[in-house]
Each structure stands twice: as C-alpha cells, then as structure tokens.
Write an enzyme that holds these catalytic residues in place. Structure first.
Site, PDB file in Angstrom:
ATOM      1  N   SER A  29       0.372  -0.995   0.296  1.00  0.00           N
ATOM      2  CA  SER A  29       0.403  -0.036   0.349  1.00  0.00           C
ATOM      3  C   SER A  29       1.207   1.034  -0.051  1.00  0.00           C
ATOM      4  CB  SER A  29      -0.839   0.056   1.264  1.00  0.00           C
ATOM      5  OG  SER A  29      -1.653  -0.965   1.136  1.00  0.00           O
ATOM      6  N   ARG A  33       1.318   3.916  -2.682  1.00  0.00           N
ATOM      7  CA  ARG A  33       1.309   5.461  -2.744  1.00  0.00           C
ATOM      8  C   ARG A  33       2.716   6.300  -3.239  1.00  0.00           C
ATOM      9  NH1 ARG A  33      -2.526   2.384  -0.408  1.00  0.00           N
ATOM     10  NH2 ARG A  33      -4.342   3.135   0.297  1.00  0.00           N
ATOM     11  N   GLY A 101      -5.621  -3.954  -8.149  1.00  0.00           N
ATOM     12  CA  GLY A 101      -6.614  -3.103  -7.502  1.00  0.00           C
ATOM     13  C   GLY A 101      -6.413  -1.332  -7.592  1.00  0.00           C
ATOM     14  N   ARG A 129     -13.367  -6.921 -11.896  1.00  0.00           N
ATOM     15  CA  ARG A 129     -13.431  -6.234 -10.375  1.00  0.00           C
ATOM     16  C   ARG A 129     -14.149  -4.938 -10.277  1.00  0.00           C
ATOM     17  NH1 ARG A 129      -8.337  -6.333  -6.885  1.00  0.00           N
ATOM     18  NH2 ARG A 129      -9.202  -6.167  -5.048  1.00  0.00           N
ATOM     19  N   SER A 174     -13.519   0.806   2.381  1.00  0.00           N
ATOM     20  CA  SER A 174     -12.255   0.558   1.508  1.00  0.00           C
ATOM     21  C   SER A 174     -11.002   1.481   1.437  1.00  0.00           C
ATOM     22  CB  SER A 174     -13.173   0.291  -0.211  1.00  0.00           C
ATOM     23  OG  SER A 174     -11.939   0.354  -0.944  1.00  0.00           O
ATOM     24  N   ASP A 327      -6.911  -7.815   4.134  1.00  0.00           N
ATOM     25  CA  ASP A 327      -6.225  -9.101   3.316  1.00  0.00           C
ATOM     26  C   ASP A 327      -5.706 -10.494   3.813  1.00  0.00           C
ATOM     27  OD1 ASP A 327      -6.371  -7.342   1.088  1.00  0.00           O
ATOM     28  OD2 ASP A 327      -4.963  -6.399   1.912  1.00  0.00           O
ATOM     29  N   LYS A 354     -12.193  -9.458  -4.750  1.00  0.00           N
ATOM     30  CA  LYS A 354     -10.819  -9.185  -4.327  1.00  0.00           C
ATOM     31  C   LYS A 354     -10.174  -9.690  -5.593  1.00  0.00           C
ATOM     32  CE  LYS A 354     -10.412  -6.785  -0.078  1.00  0.00           C
ATOM     33  NZ  LYS A 354     -10.095  -4.973  -0.508  1.00  0.00           N
TER      34      LYS A 354
HETATM   35  C1  S3P Z   1      -5.901  -1.868  -0.093  1.00  0.00           C
HETATM   36  C2  S3P Z   1      -7.002  -1.582   0.719  1.00  0.00           C
HETATM   37  C3  S3P Z   1      -7.642  -2.375   0.379  1.00  0.00           C
HETATM   38  C4  S3P Z   1      -6.572  -4.036   0.110  1.00  0.00           C
HETATM   39  C5  S3P Z   1      -5.150  -3.953  -0.289  1.00  0.00           C
HETATM   40  C6  S3P Z   1      -4.724  -2.615  -0.623  1.00  0.00           C
HETATM   41  C7  S3P Z   1      -5.413   0.186  -0.198  1.00  0.00           C
HETATM   42  O1  S3P Z   1      -8.457  -2.498  -0.830  1.00  0.00           O
HETATM   43  O2  S3P Z   1      -7.268  -5.456   0.224  1.00  0.00           O
HETATM   44  O3  S3P Z   1      -4.721  -5.200  -0.654  1.00  0.00           O
HETATM   45  O4  S3P Z   1      -3.907   0.055  -0.462  1.00  0.00           O
HETATM   46  O5  S3P Z   1      -5.309   1.135  -0.033  1.00  0.00           O
HETATM   47  P1  S3P Z   1     -10.081  -2.256  -0.201  1.00  0.00           P
HETATM   48  O6  S3P Z   1      -9.443  -0.926  -0.138  1.00  0.00           O
HETATM   49  O7  S3P Z   1     -10.911  -2.891  -2.044  1.00  0.00           O
HETATM   50  O8  S3P Z   1     -10.777  -2.767   0.852  1.00  0.00           O
END
Ligand code: S3P
Length: 448
Positions: A29, A33, A101, A129, A174, A327, A354
């Site tokens: 994550s 970012r 995603g 998705r 989310s 996760d 997911k």
């Molecule tokens: C993430 C948010 C989560 C997580 C993904 C990473 C992120 O997803 O499952 O692996 O970095 O913001 P969701 O926002 O769909 O819950």
C-alpha cells in the site's frame, strides 16, 4: 488460468522446525502511494525499500505514462521526478495496471480532476472487479467514465475540466475508494470531505500530510471525517517503506502451525488500521510476541516472533476488525484448520470482490483438503481439526490471486499429504521472494 505468463505448478509438503529471520518485502500500500504522491509533487522524491512486485512496477510504469520520471538506482533506491498536482500528461497508450486494484483505483482518482483522458485495463482478474465504487463518486468531481457492463475495465476516464470539491460518505469499507477520492480532491479547489464509517488503512492520510497537503481527520459518531484542502503544492519526500504486515502474515502463520518452529520477522509496520491479524492470532492461543517495539517514520514498528503453537483454539472474529485485516483472512483460515473448534469470520463481504472471491477460493481448497467450511454472503466459518488432523492432498486453484496461492502453500506445510497449486505465478505481484524466503526458513515448497 494465468495472466502472468506460463502457469507455475507448486506444491507444499509437511515441514518441521521453521527457523531463522524472515525479511519480508516493503509494504504494498505504501509503495503504490509513494510512487503516486511522488509523481504529484514538484521535485525529486526518493524511496527505499519499495516493494518491487508486479503490482507496484505496473504503477511505476503508469506514473511514467502520466509524465513523471521514475528511475531505479542499482542500489535499489527509486527516484521520482514529479509533475505537480494538476500536472499529469495524457498517456498515449492504454494504461495496464495488471492485477492491481489498488494501482488502478488510486490512479483513476489521481487523474480524474485533470483535463486529460486515459484508458485503463488489467489482467483477467482485475477486469472482473467492480470499478463503479470509484468511478461513481469521481463523477461528483465532474469526471466522466465509459467502461464495460457492470462498471468493469477496460474503461476510459475523461477527467474534469473544471473540477468541483466533493463531500462523500464512502458506502463500502474501502481504503482504495477513500484514497481515490482524496487524490482526486487534490486538484479540486476548496475542501473535499470524505467520510468513512469503519476506519480503513490510513496510509493516504498520513502520507498526504507528510507531502505537505492540508488534511485533517476528525473521529465523530458519524465516522471518520477527513477534510482535504485542494490544490496544494506537494513537496517531494524521502521515504523508507516499512515491511508489509500482510506479507509478514505468511511466515508468521507458517511458524505457528509447523512443529518446532521459531521464526523472527523483523521491522514490521503495526499501524493499527492494518495489523488486526496479530491480536486475532494471539486470541487463538498463538505464541506470537512483539519485540523491540518502536516508532519509525510516525508508524509503530516491531519485530514479530512466532513459535509453533500446538494448542490453538477457534474464535469468533468480530466484524469491526475486518477492515484492519481484510487481506489476512485467507491465511487466517489456514491457521483455523489447525485449531480446536470453529473459527467464525463475520462482516467480510468485501472478500468476495478481491483479486478473487476469496471466501469461495479458500473454501474450495480447504474442503478438498478435508476441512469443513460453512459460508454465507458476508461470513464464513472453518471447523478446525487440531494439530496433525488436517488431511490435505488437494490440488488448489489460485484464481489469479497471490494471497490464495501463498495461503495454500502455508497450509501444505502442516497437512498430512502435500497441497498442490495449479499456478503460483501470481505470487510475484506482492511477494516475489516468497519461495526463497520460505525455503530459507526450512519450508518444503517445490515447483512442479
Ligand atoms: C488497499 C486496500 C484494500 C486492500 C488492498 C490494498 C490499499 O482494498 O485489500 O490489498 O492499499 O488501499 P479495499 O480498499 O478494496 O478494501
């Protein structure tokens, strides 16, 4: 099924005494970012410890497509020369976010308030998705979207010419939706307000503040109210990416279920919005301790020590913990197989959207391994068979999902018969050194 080249058949076999230190890769994550916020700053951001998995490398490529310079030194430091808020160029090709995603949703947000058009696609998993959870609220800023039926990729976003600030109550727990809205709000004038009922991972808020954005969070009865002032100049940062608690989960859980194990997993970020798995494991009776607890870069960090835990017991995992360990349910369900009694996991409907439907994918492989699994739309329960009691022997389908693949490889270390995976190639999206690292601890994981 593979979107990652040739399928890699893998198997995990009964192992004993996992020992040593597990240096897991950087946080996924925070890595995404770092690249995106670096690209939106003016000047050079330096990042060390970036996760060099396929998901993050796809985001690096995308940032180049939007005009940022992104380079890697031989010593592994990444340099991002950003274009500034509102400075994105229009990509001249379709932007392929692979399996990610997080990558696609955050980038959609980051470009949606600039007067440019971009078309996004991904692999077979990502193209199934739901994207409307992001594109519907981005329309409030003035962005337009054309995609496939069901709000799926490939999809074209026409960024807003004259973006307006937005107040949005996120209807699903989310962090990706929240973050897409905050990134879009960066290039809208005035204040964008995002409200979330359940606290999801807060890396975007922390990092936006670190890059110099004016952002505040208020905890209220309505939920967390996040207010961002638009059109800041973001200043470049030097970022040391902490190690990923979601990746740490695999060696930790493997050690708990494998006889004679004692594994140290150093430098793990324990941000409370991410680390719900670890107290959950302790409630189950896991011998899991935090050593050298400290703060680094504003985030709590510790070394995790996990030892074989023969007396695990099933528990009920409350719905309000789901966001902090979303996760980790696949690998938790593996640990639950070796507990006495039932582990119930509630409030987890997000698991169905997911990289795969993770409840379905895990339930199939666990049932094929001799474990009883009950499930409903937003819950599931695993009936533990205790240490030594899980037959195994299954051939499990990965469904293009890295965490499903790694969870089944952990399962096979403690089942009576080996567990086989149809395709381990998706592991490279988040944990490219998984086989090497687990092998180094003494796990018997083989190819073919
Ligand atoms: C993430 C948010 C989560 C997580 C993904 C990473 C992120 O997803 O499952 O692996 O970095 O913001 P969701 O926002 O769909 O819950």
């Amino acid at each position: 099924m593979s979107g990652h080249g040739t399928p890699i058949k893998m198997s995990a076999h009964a192992s004993q005494g996992l020992k040593g230190e597990a240096h897991v890769p950087g946080d996924k994550s925070i890595s995404h970012r770092s690249l995106i916020l670096g690209a939106l700053s003016v000047g050079e951001t330096k990042v060390t410890g970036l996760l060099e998995g396929e998901d993050v490398l796809d985001t690096a490529k995308a940032m180049r497509a939007f005009g940022a310079e992104v380079m890697r030194d031989e010593d592994g430091t990444w340099h991002i020369h950003g274009v500034g808020v509102g400075g994105f160029a229009e990509p001249d090709q379709v932007v392929d976010c692979g399996n990610s995603g997080t990558g696609v949703r955050l980038i959609m947000g980051a470009m949606a308030t600039s007067p440019i058009t971009a078309t996004f696609t991904g692999d077979a998993s990502l193209n199934k998705r739901p994207m409307a959870r992001v594109t519907d609220p981005l329309a409030l800023f003035g962005a337009r979207t054309v995609g496939r039926s069901g709000g799926r990729l490939p999809m074209t976003i026409v960024g807003a010419e004259m973006p307006v600030p937005v107040r949005y109550d996120v209807p699903v727990p989310s962090a990706q939706v929240k973050s897409a809205m905050l990134l879009a709000g960066l290039n809208a004038p005035g204040e964008t307000v995002v409200i979330e009922r359940d606290a999801t991972r807060d890396h975007s808020e922390r990092m936006l503040a670190g890059f110099g954005a004016k952002i505040s969070t208020e905890e209220t009865n309505e939920g967390r109210i996040i207010t961002l002032r638009g059109q800041p100049e973001l200043s470049p940062q030097t970022i040391i990416v902490p190690r990923d608690p979601s990746s740490a989960a695999f060696p930790v859980c493997a050690a708990l279920i494998t006889e004679g194990s004692d594994v140290l997993v150093p430098n793990i970020g324990l941000n409370p919005t991410r680390s719900g798995l670890f107290p959950t494991l302790r409630e189950m009776g896991a011998d899991l301790t935090y050593e050298r607890q400290r703060a680094e870069g504003g985030e709590p960090v510790a070394d995790l020590r996990a030892r074989f835990s023969p007396n695990l017991r099933g528990i009920e995992v409350p719905p309000n913990r789901a966001a902090s360990m979303i996760d980790e349910y696949p690998v938790l369900s593996v640990v639950a197989c070796f507990a006495e009694g039932k582990t119930e996991m509630r409030g987890v409907k997000e698991l169905r959207v997911k990289e795969s439907d993770r409840i379905d994918a895990m339930a199939r492989g666990l049932r094929a391994s001799g474990v009883t699994v009950d499930e409903g739309a937003d819950w599931w329960a695993v009936h533990g068979l205790g240490h030594g009691g899980v037959p195994g022997g299954a051939i499990c389908e990965t469904f293009l999902d890295h965490r499903i693949a790694m969870s089944f490889m952990v399962l096979g270390l403690a089942t009576q018969a080996a567990v086989t995976l149809d395709d381990g190639s998706p592991i490279a999206t988040s944990f490219p050194i998984f086989e090497q690292l687990m092998g180094g601890l003494g796990a018997d994981i083989r190819r073919g």
